[in-house]
Design a protein around this motif. Structure first.
Motif, PDB file in Angstrom:
ATOM      1  N   LYS A 110      34.840   4.916 -10.467  1.00 32.40           N
ATOM      2  CA  LYS A 110      35.366   4.958 -11.806  1.00 32.40           C
ATOM      3  C   LYS A 110      36.747   4.327 -12.121  1.00 32.40           C
ATOM      4  N   GLY A 114      37.191   1.284 -14.564  1.00 33.95           N
ATOM      5  CA  GLY A 114      38.040   1.342 -15.696  1.00 33.95           C
ATOM      6  C   GLY A 114      39.085   0.350 -15.803  1.00 33.95           C
ATOM      7  N   ASN A 118      39.187  -1.974 -19.052  1.00 33.88           N
ATOM      8  CA  ASN A 118      40.632  -2.163 -19.848  1.00 33.88           C
ATOM      9  C   ASN A 118      41.047  -3.421 -19.774  1.00 33.88           C
ATOM     10  N   ALA A 138      30.812   7.370 -16.830  1.00 24.98           N
ATOM     11  CA  ALA A 138      32.214   7.720 -16.401  1.00 24.98           C
ATOM     12  C   ALA A 138      32.413   9.329 -16.928  1.00 24.98           C
TER      13      ALA A 138
END
Length: 171
Positions: A110, A114, A118, A138
């Motif tokens: 995760k 992430g 991002n 997620a």
């Protein structure tokens, strides 16, 4: 940049680009979708074949080597598996199977996923099915069969048996 300038100084024609939605590129990230980023590479090869300074193996077939790291390494493997005009590849620090890389032993990475999402500018910068898959996994923390299938289809392992060019793997 320095590597590209050094190669150009040695007489090579050099083309660099940013994948969809990275840098100043438009489009949405498709995780090296064969119909997206991989097709983009084929269009770049079409363009290269029309440049007078590029050596051709035959009409429409530029002499091409590809190199890249991580996501760029994967696209070089995928391009070699999808387009026989790629003559040699040197992928570095990349993945073979994205599902295995993101879900090792069934555990969702995760934090890494992430950071990747991002760094591209958030989920809105990704193709809708990719974003939906990311949100679903997620939230649950568990990769499902649909997520694994999507990631495997967009992985070098899906075309590994078709990569027939000289290859230097660097890890």
């Amino acid at each position: 940049r320095q590597q590209a300038e050094d190669l150009a100084g040695d007489g090579y024609a050099v083309l660099t680009w940013s994948a969809r939605s990275f840098g100043k590129s438009t489009g949405k990230v498709g995780l090296n979708d064969p119909k997206g980023e991989v097709a983009d590479v084929s269009r770049l090869l079409d363009w290269l074949a029309k440049q007078p300074q590029v050596e051709l193996d035959k009409s429409g077939d530029p002499r091409v080597g590809m190199a890249g790291g991580s996501y760029g390494g994967a696209i070089s493997l995928l391009a070699a598996g999808h387009d026989d005009r790629v003559d040699a590849i040197a992928p570095a620090i990349t993945y073979w199977n994205l599902a295995d890389a993101l879900f090792p032993n069934g555990v969702f990475k995760k934090l890494w996923a992430g950071i990747f999402v991002n760094s591209a500018g958030g989920c809105e910068k990704f193709e809708k099915p990719v974003c939906e898959m990311y949100d679903r996994v997620a939230e649950s923390g568990v990769p499902d069969a649909q997520a694994r299938s999507m990631l495997e289809e967009r992985s070098p392992s899906a075309v590994g048996d078709r990569i027939k060019v000289p290859t230097l793997l660097m890890q």
